[in-house]
Design an enzyme around this catalytic site. Structure first.
Site, PDB file in Angstrom:
ATOM      1  N   HIS A 236      90.182  81.302  51.378  1.00 51.87           N
ATOM      2  CA  HIS A 236      89.386  80.376  50.570  1.00 51.87           C
ATOM      3  C   HIS A 236      87.957  80.871  50.381  1.00 51.87           C
ATOM      4  CE1 HIS A 236      92.390  76.965  51.719  1.00 51.87           C
ATOM      5  NE2 HIS A 236      92.869  77.797  50.826  1.00 51.87           N
TER       6      HIS A 236
ATOM      7  N   CYS B 299      79.689  86.791  35.251  1.00 51.56           N
ATOM      8  CA  CYS B 299      79.776  88.265  35.356  1.00 51.56           C
ATOM      9  C   CYS B 299      80.228  88.727  36.742  1.00 51.56           C
ATOM     10  CB  CYS B 299      78.441  88.906  35.001  1.00 51.56           C
ATOM     11  SG  CYS B 299      77.159  88.674  36.249  1.00 51.56           S
TER      12      CYS B 299
ATOM     13  N   ILE C  10      85.493  79.183  55.789  1.00 50.60           N
ATOM     14  CA  ILE C  10      84.515  79.857  54.926  1.00 50.60           C
ATOM     15  C   ILE C  10      83.242  80.145  55.705  1.00 50.60           C
ATOM     16  CG2 ILE C  10      85.412  78.814  52.799  1.00 50.60           C
ATOM     17  CD1 ILE C  10      83.205  76.661  53.079  1.00 50.60           C
TER      18      ILE C  10
ATOM     19  N   THR D 100      85.751  73.329  64.661  1.00 48.21           N
ATOM     20  CA  THR D 100      85.083  72.050  65.004  1.00 48.21           C
ATOM     21  C   THR D 100      84.349  72.171  66.339  1.00 48.21           C
ATOM     22  OG1 THR D 100      87.130  71.207  65.961  1.00 48.21           O
ATOM     23  CG2 THR D 100      86.646  70.525  63.709  1.00 48.21           C
TER      24      THR D 100
ATOM     25  N   CYS E 206      72.522  83.072  37.198  1.00 44.96           N
ATOM     26  CA  CYS E 206      72.547  84.519  37.407  1.00 44.96           C
ATOM     27  C   CYS E 206      71.335  85.209  36.757  1.00 44.96           C
ATOM     28  CB  CYS E 206      73.846  85.077  36.821  1.00 44.96           C
ATOM     29  SG  CYS E 206      74.046  86.845  37.050  1.00 44.96           S
TER      30      CYS E 206
HETATM   31  P1  NAD Z   1      91.738  69.968  57.828  1.00 43.75           P
HETATM   32  O1  NAD Z   1      90.401  69.346  57.895  1.00 43.75           O
HETATM   33  O2  NAD Z   1      92.708  69.484  56.816  1.00 43.75           O
HETATM   34  O3  NAD Z   1      92.480  69.824  59.230  1.00 43.75           O
HETATM   35  C1  NAD Z   1      91.944  70.277  60.401  1.00 43.75           C
HETATM   36  C2  NAD Z   1      92.978  70.126  61.510  1.00 43.75           C
HETATM   37  O4  NAD Z   1      92.422  70.642  62.683  1.00 43.75           O
HETATM   38  C3  NAD Z   1      93.370  68.666  61.787  1.00 43.75           C
HETATM   39  O5  NAD Z   1      94.767  68.539  61.721  1.00 43.75           O
HETATM   40  C4  NAD Z   1      92.857  68.406  63.207  1.00 43.75           C
HETATM   41  O6  NAD Z   1      93.780  67.682  63.989  1.00 43.75           O
HETATM   42  C5  NAD Z   1      92.716  69.794  63.773  1.00 43.75           C
HETATM   43  N1  NAD Z   1      91.629  69.963  64.717  1.00 43.75           N
HETATM   44  C6  NAD Z   1      90.332  69.546  64.604  1.00 43.75           C
HETATM   45  N2  NAD Z   1      89.612  69.970  65.651  1.00 43.75           N
HETATM   46  C7  NAD Z   1      90.468  70.664  66.449  1.00 43.75           C
HETATM   47  C8  NAD Z   1      90.309  71.365  67.668  1.00 43.75           C
HETATM   48  N3  NAD Z   1      89.164  71.422  68.298  1.00 43.75           N
HETATM   49  N4  NAD Z   1      91.397  71.989  68.191  1.00 43.75           N
HETATM   50  C9  NAD Z   1      92.609  71.932  67.567  1.00 43.75           C
HETATM   51  N5  NAD Z   1      92.811  71.277  66.405  1.00 43.75           N
HETATM   52  C10 NAD Z   1      91.752  70.670  65.853  1.00 43.75           C
HETATM   53  O7  NAD Z   1      91.503  71.516  57.714  1.00 43.75           O
HETATM   54  P2  NAD Z   1      92.353  72.702  57.076  1.00 43.75           P
HETATM   55  O8  NAD Z   1      93.792  72.538  57.350  1.00 43.75           O
HETATM   56  O9  NAD Z   1      91.697  73.950  57.477  1.00 43.75           O
HETATM   57  O10 NAD Z   1      92.155  72.532  55.504  1.00 43.75           O
HETATM   58  C11 NAD Z   1      91.034  72.022  54.914  1.00 43.75           C
HETATM   59  C12 NAD Z   1      90.231  72.922  54.002  1.00 43.75           C
HETATM   60  O11 NAD Z   1      88.918  72.737  54.439  1.00 43.75           O
HETATM   61  C13 NAD Z   1      90.465  74.386  54.089  1.00 43.75           C
HETATM   62  O12 NAD Z   1      90.741  74.819  52.817  1.00 43.75           O
HETATM   63  C14 NAD Z   1      89.121  74.995  54.513  1.00 43.75           C
HETATM   64  O13 NAD Z   1      88.754  75.966  53.560  1.00 43.75           O
HETATM   65  C15 NAD Z   1      88.128  73.911  54.384  1.00 43.75           C
HETATM   66  N6  NAD Z   1      87.115  73.737  55.447  1.00 43.75           N
HETATM   67  C16 NAD Z   1      86.583  74.800  56.096  1.00 43.75           C
HETATM   68  C17 NAD Z   1      85.635  74.614  57.094  1.00 43.75           C
HETATM   69  C18 NAD Z   1      85.077  75.804  57.815  1.00 43.75           C
HETATM   70  O14 NAD Z   1      84.946  76.863  57.203  1.00 43.75           O
HETATM   71  N7  NAD Z   1      84.765  75.691  59.094  1.00 43.75           N
HETATM   72  C19 NAD Z   1      85.242  73.330  57.449  1.00 43.75           C
HETATM   73  C20 NAD Z   1      85.785  72.240  56.741  1.00 43.75           C
HETATM   74  C21 NAD Z   1      86.743  72.466  55.740  1.00 43.75           C
END
Ligand code: NAD
Length: 265
Positions: free
Chosen positions: A132, A143, A114, A37, A165
């Protein structure tokens, strides 16, 4: 901002985690959307996150398979999310994890993300387990032919609504694991194996509610590893953590890395 007492308490925890990293033989880092984030990629569940903008059902694999209309919607959302992801740069948390590898203190990073930011930060491919999948490639569901994501995005930019594809005509989908889609066998197996064999398991930025990924910290803990959870909000496993730090992943990981280097020098 944390109060003075809390701040001091956090500093002690950071020093302790650093010491554990130094003495650990196998440190596994387990990351979630919260790790990215601070690079400008929204997570799913926080306010302003992906679930505020899109309906989770539109991400279900079964819907993608079921109709052309769903695939079109999926590709619109995926395109929307890919552009900021592609431009994003690693933040101090990714950089600290890459540095842990450089100094020989990282067994692997198991990521639910991802976005390819561990690669951009400098971790080597063999240390990264993408549970993931990755948004940086596209796969044919029939394929399994793999395409570079940018090449497919270029087709979409030119007006293609749903790409298919070139070889077999099967539907193309970003190489990510959607809800309802089977987990990748090799990565899942390796993540389980590394989680059971490690002696220190550090969760960073994950709500720990997405299964089976969220079972990894439990497996590590059951097999005798110390469990550290660094997350902004509470998780269902906070009471199992040997050390729990609530806060921003970037600054906390940078401080942990500094403490590791200081104790090593
Ligand atoms: P989630 O969205 O469920 O939870 C994210 C967690 O991170 C929250 O509990 C939040 O409190 C915490 N958080 C947010 N910003 C933070 C920071 N700066 N420092 C510390 N903590 C922080 O995410 P998840 O548990 O990864 O699961 C969600 C699914 O979403 C996963 O399967 C993932 O594949 C996918 N996803 C991936 C991306 C990416 O690739 N960047 C983005 C969104 C979702």
């Amino acid at each position: 901002m944390a109060k003075w007492g809390e701040q001091q308490h956090t500093e002690e925890k950071i020093k302790q985690v650093a010491q554990w990293i130094i003495h650990s033989k196998r440190t596994v880092v387990f990351g979630g959307a919260g790790l990215s984030t601070e690079s400008g990629i929204p997570d799913f569940r926080s306010p302003g996150g992906v679930w505020d903008k899109y309906n989770p059902e539109d991400f279900y694999y079964q819907n993608f398979i079921a109709s052309e209309a769903s695939r079109e919607k999926y590709w619109q959302m995926a395109t929307d999310m890919y552009e900021p992801m592609k431009k994003a740069q690693p933040n101090p948390a990714h950089l600290a994890i890459a540095e842990l590898e450089k100094i020989g203190k990282l067994d692997c990073v198991i990521t639910q993300n991802i976005d390819g930011l561990h690669q951009k930060a400098g971790n080597s491919e063999e240390k990264i387990i993408e549970l993931h999948g990755t948004a940086m490639h596209v796969t044919c569901l029939h394929c399994k032919k793999r395409y570079d994501r940018d090449a497919i995005q270029e087709r979409i930019r030119r007006g293609t609504k749903v790409p298919y594809c070139d070889d077999c005509g099967g539907p193309l989908k970003p190489a990510t694991i959607s809800f309802g889609q089977a987990m990748p066998e090799r990565e899942t197996e390796e993540a389980y194996q590394r989680s059971s064999a490690c002696d220190l398991f550090i969760v960073i930025g994950s709500s720990l509610v997405v299964q089976p990924a969220a079972s990894m910290p439990l497996i590590a803990k059951r097999n005798g590893a110390k469990l550290v959870i660094i997350n902004r909000d509470p998780t269902p496993y906070d009471n199992l953590a040997d050390i729990l730090i609530h806060g921003q992943a970037g600054s906390i990981m940078a401080e942990i890395l500094n403490a590791v280097k200081k104790q090593l020098s």
